[in-house]
Design a protein around this motif. Structure first.
Motif, mmCIF file in Angstrom:
data_model
loop_
_atom_site.group_PDB
_atom_site.id
_atom_site.type_symbol
_atom_site.label_atom_id
_atom_site.label_comp_id
_atom_site.label_asym_id
_atom_site.label_seq_id
_atom_site.Cartn_x
_atom_site.Cartn_y
_atom_site.Cartn_z
ATOM 1 N N THR A 1 -5.763 11.603 125.956
ATOM 2 C CA THR A 1 -4.977 10.543 125.590
ATOM 3 C C THR A 1 -4.811 10.646 123.839
ATOM 4 O OG1 THR A 1 -7.303 9.592 124.794
ATOM 5 C CG2 THR A 1 -7.112 10.102 127.368
ATOM 6 N N ASP A 2 -4.055 9.463 123.994
ATOM 7 C CA ASP A 2 -3.816 9.299 121.894
ATOM 8 C C ASP A 2 -4.865 9.110 120.753
ATOM 9 O OD1 ASP A 2 -1.088 8.948 122.975
ATOM 10 O OD2 ASP A 2 -0.984 7.012 123.279
ATOM 11 N N GLU A 3 -6.033 8.197 121.858
ATOM 12 C CA GLU A 3 -7.249 9.160 121.256
ATOM 13 C C GLU A 3 -7.514 9.807 121.172
ATOM 14 O OE1 GLU A 3 -11.760 6.307 121.399
ATOM 15 O OE2 GLU A 3 -10.700 6.094 122.552
ATOM 16 N N THR B 1 -5.859 11.169 117.892
ATOM 17 C CA THR B 1 -6.408 11.010 116.802
ATOM 18 C C THR B 1 -7.762 10.849 116.211
ATOM 19 O OG1 THR B 1 -6.143 8.539 117.264
ATOM 20 C CG2 THR B 1 -3.907 9.425 117.442
ATOM 21 N N SER C 1 -2.929 15.186 116.304
ATOM 22 C CA SER C 1 -1.461 14.214 115.951
ATOM 23 C C SER C 1 -1.224 14.798 114.677
ATOM 24 C CB SER C 1 -1.104 13.136 116.249
ATOM 25 O OG SER C 1 -1.931 12.309 117.715
ATOM 26 N N SER D 1 -1.022 8.160 113.949
ATOM 27 C CA SER D 1 -0.904 8.188 114.763
ATOM 28 C C SER D 1 0.137 7.732 115.982
ATOM 29 C CB SER D 1 -2.242 6.902 115.257
ATOM 30 O OG SER D 1 -1.799 5.611 114.879
ATOM 31 N N PRO E 1 2.359 7.990 119.360
ATOM 32 C CA PRO E 1 2.211 8.164 120.535
ATOM 33 C C PRO E 1 2.713 9.635 121.211
ATOM 34 C CG PRO E 1 4.170 6.447 120.044
ATOM 35 C CD PRO E 1 4.027 6.435 119.100
ATOM 36 N N LYS E 2 1.892 10.309 121.863
ATOM 37 C CA LYS E 2 1.957 11.803 121.954
ATOM 38 C C LYS E 2 2.674 11.664 122.823
ATOM 39 C CE LYS E 2 -0.657 13.128 126.043
ATOM 40 N NZ LYS E 2 -1.671 13.798 127.062
#
Length: 133
Positions: free
Chosen positions: A26-28, A31, A42, A98, A100-101
């Motif tokens: 996930t994006d979270e 990061t 990231s 951060s 976006p992926k």
């Protein structure tokens, strides 16, 4: 095996694996900093792609063309300065990096496509020259 064939095999594996390794994150998760000042996934993915983009265009293009980061405006999409490459980032910059992926994967894939095409066009004679660092 020609030098370019070996380089292409190695680069293909590198590009395939870096994109494959993040596909389920996930994006979270991308990061998370495991320690203060540590680079995130990231940041590392961006930094490696940014470095590959810059180095390839500086030493492996006969005309010394500018990196995609500049010519295609990727720096704007990432909200960074055209000169940013990650070297010298502060702890605060690392912690706040951060994107976006999907943007990271898109930039990484674009760099991969251009580098793979460019390397495939290099002659053995061109590879024998001493690059201008």
């Amino acid at each position: 095996m020609k030098a370019t064939e070996f380089i292409l095999l190695a680069l293909n594996e590198f590009h395939r694996s870096i994109i494959n390794e993040v596909k389920d994150l996930t994006d979270e998760q991308m990061t998370i900093q495991v320690a203060p000042g540590a680079s995130t996934i990231s940041f590392l993915m961006w930094h490696m792609s940014r470095l590959e983009d810059g180095v390839f265009h500086r030493i492996a293009t006969p005309d010394g063309s500018l990196p995609l980061w500049e010519t295609e405006g990727w720096h704007k999409r990432f909200g960074l300065d055209v000169k940013d490459g990650g070297t010298g980032f502060t702890q605060e910059q690392l912690a706040s990096f951060s994107p976006p992926k999907e943007l990271l994967v898109e930039y990484t894939q674009r760099v991969a496509d251009v580098v793979m095409d460019g390397v495939g066009r290099l002659s053995d004679e061109y590879l024998d020259r001493i690059p201008n660092p």
